[in-house]
Each structure stands twice: as C-alpha cells, then as structure tokens.
Design an enzyme around this catalytic site. Sequence first.
Site, PDB file in Angstrom:
ATOM      1  N   CYS A 157       0.825  -1.338   0.022  1.00  0.00           N
ATOM      2  CA  CYS A 157       0.001  -0.037   0.012  1.00  0.00           C
ATOM      3  C   CYS A 157       0.709   1.298  -0.050  1.00  0.00           C
ATOM      4  O   CYS A 157       0.668   1.926  -1.053  1.00  0.00           O
ATOM      5  CB  CYS A 157      -0.874   0.061   1.022  1.00  0.00           C
ATOM      6  SG  CYS A 157      -1.946  -1.349   1.184  1.00  0.00           S
TER       7      CYS A 157
HETATM    8  N1  NAD Z   1      -2.828  -5.672   2.315  1.00  0.00           N
HETATM    9  C1  NAD Z   1      -3.384  -4.687   2.979  1.00  0.00           C
HETATM   10  O1  NAD Z   1      -2.860  -4.302   3.945  1.00  0.00           O
HETATM   11  C2  NAD Z   1      -4.260  -3.769   2.240  1.00  0.00           C
HETATM   12  C3  NAD Z   1      -5.072  -3.055   3.035  1.00  0.00           C
HETATM   13  C4  NAD Z   1      -5.888  -2.030   2.289  1.00  0.00           C
HETATM   14  C5  NAD Z   1      -6.272  -2.280   1.014  1.00  0.00           C
HETATM   15  N2  NAD Z   1      -5.635  -3.081   0.275  1.00  0.00           N
HETATM   16  C6  NAD Z   1      -5.952  -3.056  -1.102  1.00  0.00           C
HETATM   17  O2  NAD Z   1      -6.722  -4.373  -1.485  1.00  0.00           O
HETATM   18  C7  NAD Z   1      -6.389  -4.874  -2.631  1.00  0.00           C
HETATM   19  C8  NAD Z   1      -6.007  -6.247  -2.412  1.00  0.00           C
HETATM   20  O3  NAD Z   1      -4.711  -6.164  -1.874  1.00  0.00           O
HETATM   21  P1  NAD Z   1      -4.188  -7.649  -1.005  1.00  0.00           P
HETATM   22  O4  NAD Z   1      -3.330  -7.103  -0.073  1.00  0.00           O
HETATM   23  O5  NAD Z   1      -5.697  -8.332  -0.479  1.00  0.00           O
HETATM   24  O6  NAD Z   1      -3.728  -8.337  -2.126  1.00  0.00           O
HETATM   25  P2  NAD Z   1      -3.060 -10.084  -2.230  1.00  0.00           P
HETATM   26  O7  NAD Z   1      -2.357 -10.142  -3.292  1.00  0.00           O
HETATM   27  O8  NAD Z   1      -3.066 -10.621  -0.788  1.00  0.00           O
HETATM   28  O9  NAD Z   1      -4.516 -10.724  -2.721  1.00  0.00           O
HETATM   29  C9  NAD Z   1      -5.315 -10.577  -4.078  1.00  0.00           C
HETATM   30  C10 NAD Z   1      -5.825 -11.946  -4.503  1.00  0.00           C
HETATM   31  O10 NAD Z   1      -6.495 -11.778  -5.745  1.00  0.00           O
HETATM   32  C11 NAD Z   1      -6.194 -12.799  -6.433  1.00  0.00           C
HETATM   33  N3  NAD Z   1      -6.663 -12.303  -7.777  1.00  0.00           N
HETATM   34  C12 NAD Z   1      -5.831 -11.693  -8.544  1.00  0.00           C
HETATM   35  N4  NAD Z   1      -6.327 -11.536  -9.930  1.00  0.00           N
HETATM   36  C13 NAD Z   1      -7.243 -12.012  -9.528  1.00  0.00           C
HETATM   37  C14 NAD Z   1      -8.671 -12.021 -10.561  1.00  0.00           C
HETATM   38  N5  NAD Z   1      -8.568 -11.457 -11.920  1.00  0.00           N
HETATM   39  N6  NAD Z   1      -9.819 -12.670 -10.244  1.00  0.00           N
HETATM   40  C15 NAD Z   1      -9.797 -13.191  -8.714  1.00  0.00           C
HETATM   41  N7  NAD Z   1      -8.840 -13.221  -8.106  1.00  0.00           N
HETATM   42  C16 NAD Z   1      -7.988 -12.431  -8.433  1.00  0.00           C
HETATM   43  C17 NAD Z   1      -4.737 -13.336  -6.268  1.00  0.00           C
HETATM   44  O11 NAD Z   1      -4.632 -14.443  -6.455  1.00  0.00           O
HETATM   45  C18 NAD Z   1      -4.945 -12.849  -4.715  1.00  0.00           C
HETATM   46  O12 NAD Z   1      -5.139 -14.043  -3.850  1.00  0.00           O
HETATM   47  C19 NAD Z   1      -5.499  -3.974  -3.394  1.00  0.00           C
HETATM   48  O13 NAD Z   1      -6.082  -3.020  -4.136  1.00  0.00           O
HETATM   49  C20 NAD Z   1      -4.758  -3.160  -2.154  1.00  0.00           C
HETATM   50  O14 NAD Z   1      -3.979  -2.003  -2.456  1.00  0.00           O
HETATM   51  C21 NAD Z   1      -4.557  -3.882   0.859  1.00  0.00           C
END
Ligand code: NAD
Length: 447
Positions: A272
């Site tokens: 992030c």
């Molecule tokens: N990790 C954090 O602390 C956090 C906090 C707030 C917001 N976010 C935001 O949330 C979003 C997700 O982040 P995250 O940390 O969970 O990512 P992550 O990589 O942990 O998880 C994302 C998941 O989505 C899956 N994926 C990718 N493409 C896909 C598709 N087309 N269809 C279905 N599944 C798909 C991946 O396999 C993965 O399991 C991002 O935009 C991030 O900026 C993250």
Amino acid sequence: MLIDKIKSKYAKIGIIGLGYVGLPIAVSFAEKGFRVTGFDVAKDKVAQLKRGESYIGDVPGERLLPVEASGHFRASTDFSALAAQDVIIIAVPTPLNQTRDPDLTAVRAATGQVARYLQKGQLIILESTTYPGTTEEVLQPVLEAGGLKVGQDFHLGFSPERIDPGSNNSKGWRFENTPKVVGGVTPACLEVAAALYSRVIEKVVPVSSARVAEMSKLFENVFRVVNVALVNEMSLLCDRMGINVWEVLDAAGTKPYGFMKFTPGPGVGGHCIPVDPFYLTWKAREFEFNTRFIELAGEINLQMPYFVRELTMRALNSHRKSLNGAKVLLLGVAYKKDVADLRESPAIKIVELLQQDGAEITYSDPHVPEFNLATEFIAGIQFHTDMSSLKSVELTPETLAGCDCAIIVTDHTAFDYDMIVKNAPLVVDTRNALAAVRENRENIILL
Ligand SMILES: NC(=O)c1ccc[n+]([C@@H]2O[C@H](COP(=O)([O-])OP(=O)(O)OC[C@H]3O[C@@H](n4cnc5c(N)ncnc54)[C@H](O)[C@@H]3O)[C@@H](O)[C@H]2O)c1
C-alpha cells in the site's frame, strides 16, 4: 428486494480475490451468518482453503474451519457461480507497472468476470485501492455494456479497506469496529451498499460518491507516507547533528494534542504505502497537477536503505572492517513487524546495496522461511544482483557470533533482543527495537 435480503442475511455474497483483504472480509461476513463464496484465480490458494488451511495470519484456522464446516464459506475457482450471488465484492491487487503507473489488469479481469455473469438486482463493490474515478470510468462501462443500467438494474459502489495486517487485532481494531467509508455511483447504490456493511460493521461512513470514497483512501495513505518521510528526514538530520531522534520523538510525543507520532525506519514497504500514492500522482497529471508532497516523500523514503548501508559501513569501520567481505546477518526481511509479507520490503534494496559492496549476507526471519522474490513483489524495480540465493539461518548465539554485523530491519516480536545484543559483535538497529536492552549497548548503532 436486495435490501430486505441483506437485512435478513439471506443475501449471498461473493468475494473476488482471497488475499490479505478479501479473505478476512469473506470470513467476517460468514461469521455474521451470510453465505459467502470466495473466488480466486490462484488454484493453489483455493485448494488450501478447501483443506481448511489459511495462509493469512489474521484468519487463523480457528476462524476458517467453523465457517467452512457450517457451510457459510467456501472457496472456488468457478466464476460462473458469480451469477448466483446477490453481492459481489472485488478485492484484487492494484500494483504499479514497470513505469510505475497504475496496473489495473486484475481489476479489469475481475470486472470482466462480473460483467459476464451480471444479474439484475446485484450489488457490485470495489474494495481495491485505486485512483478516484476508477469505479465510474473503468468498472461502470464494462458492467453496463450488456445493457443493464447502474442504479436501476444493478448497484455499484466503492468502499476502501482499512485492514492493517498483523497489527489490527493486537491494537483492538478489527473489521467489525473499524469505521467503513462507502460511496455509491448513485444514491440508490449508496443506500444498498451502506445497508450491507452496516450488518457487519459498527460504524458506516456514507459519502456522496464513489470518487470521494476512492480519494479518501488515497489521502489516508498519502498522509502516512508523507509523515513517515518527514520523520525519516528528521532522523537523517538528527544523525548529522548527533541527536538521538528517538528521544526527540518520545519527548514530542508527550504533547497531548496537535501531534501524531510517526517513527523512522529503513524505508517503506508493503503493497500500500509505497504504491498507492502514485495512483494519485498518475491521475493528477490528467488535471495538469503535480503531487509534490508525494514525490518528495517518495524521494526521501527511497534514501533510507542507502542510509542503512552507510550505518552498516560506519559500524564495521568502528571494528576496522570493511563492508567488502563482511558477514552481515539481516534480522527480519518482511516489510513490517510480525507479518510474512515481503512485498516492496526495504530489506530487498538493503540486500542489493550490501551485496553490491561485497558483503556476504544471510538472514533470519521467523515469518519468512524463504527469501523468494517473485516478480510481482518488485514491479518496476530493476535488480542488479541475484537474490534468490539468500540463505536463511536459525537465530542462535553461534550464528550471531559468527557474523561481523547484524542489522535489525524488521522488529518482529519473536526476536530475543537481549540474546541478539549479547552475541552479535555489532547490531545496526533501524527500528529502535533494542530500546529496552540495558547491557552491551556500546555495540548498538541506532538509526
Ligand atoms: N494488504 C493490505 O494491507 C491492504 C489494505 C487495504 C487495502 N488493500 C488493497 O486491497 C487490494 C487487494 O490487496 P491484497 O493485499 O489483498 O492483495 P493479495 O495479493 O494479498 O490478494 C489478492 C488476491 O486476488 C487474487 N486475484 C488476482 N487477480 C484476480 C482475478 N482476476 N480474479 C480473482 N482473483 C484474483 C490473487 O490470486 C490474490 O489471492 C489492493 O488494491 C490493495 O491495495 C490492501
């Protein structure tokens, strides 16, 4: 009516993307009695979840198994089941590409799947962090392409996620008691989306549009990155002036109002803070606007791994040693305390810099058994060294005594700091993790 289904918890919820954000959301809704299906393209993750195994620290097996056993949560790779959902939440990655511009590939792919199976009456919510306008400019046209109209035939909104992996629980902040901002593309969209979250979250904060919700999330992260940069710059100046920055911060932190304490460190990491602000920088260009605070913060934070190298050189110098040929042990490589996440971790840059100068590096991290750098962790960054060979060692008095210098990059709770200081010849502490250690402090070099 969808609202009635939501209120009675009969609404079926689909979550696309079962990562750090999606899996905790899915399990939280399931624990509240909703039927939740999690969709992911990663077959191995889905297979793991089907076996009742979690890969996310905030969702231990004790939370996952009961909701799977009761049938409230299941994981799937079959996106055709999206057609059977009443609500679909998208929580897929939003990284930067090679030129550090927004990479919405996953958002577009997930939206394409939703559009393919879109049904009248469904509510679609994007939770991935992104630039203001994404929901209306990227999702809406794709979803409406089949003829259904937003606000009439289906609902669309944006609600940013505030999860803080690894630390939310310990600070008492959970999905349920963290206020949730919600914006709808139309007032009707907002009403349904707010109704959904208010079933599981104590305080829902409705805002007038999806754009406001998108911008509020980016502002939260910009606020953080700018303040971290400010305190990092202060630490560089304090070093130059021979002042202990940590003591300064403790003193300033006693002010009960108008001050918020941030701490310096080896650089910023994670999915992030180093990434999201540049989504705004990119979008701002369309409006002939330069986000100067963001650029400046990025510039200062990027300096920190170089400063860690300088501190390490200084430490070795005090023992009449050079970095070239020195055995350096990195303590912690995850981007922050008590998580296993290597994404954008400053440790990556530190390893690269030290290796370039001829140091022999090993590492120890109880949360990261393998320093396995898949390219998605390092989008946009070119590395000049091969880091796949970085060796993990067990943290023992012998391994500590066998190195020339240890560097605390991540202040994991599991580390025995007294043991570290007692046995390592030198310890560069980039987190003030050794504040409570009383003996052998002459071997500590504090950032
Ligand atoms: N990790 C954090 O602390 C956090 C906090 C707030 C917001 N976010 C935001 O949330 C979003 C997700 O982040 P995250 O940390 O969970 O990512 P992550 O990589 O942990 O998880 C994302 C998941 O989505 C899956 N994926 C990718 N493409 C896909 C598709 N087309 N269809 C279905 N599944 C798909 C991946 O396999 C993965 O399991 C991002 O935009 C991030 O900026 C993250």
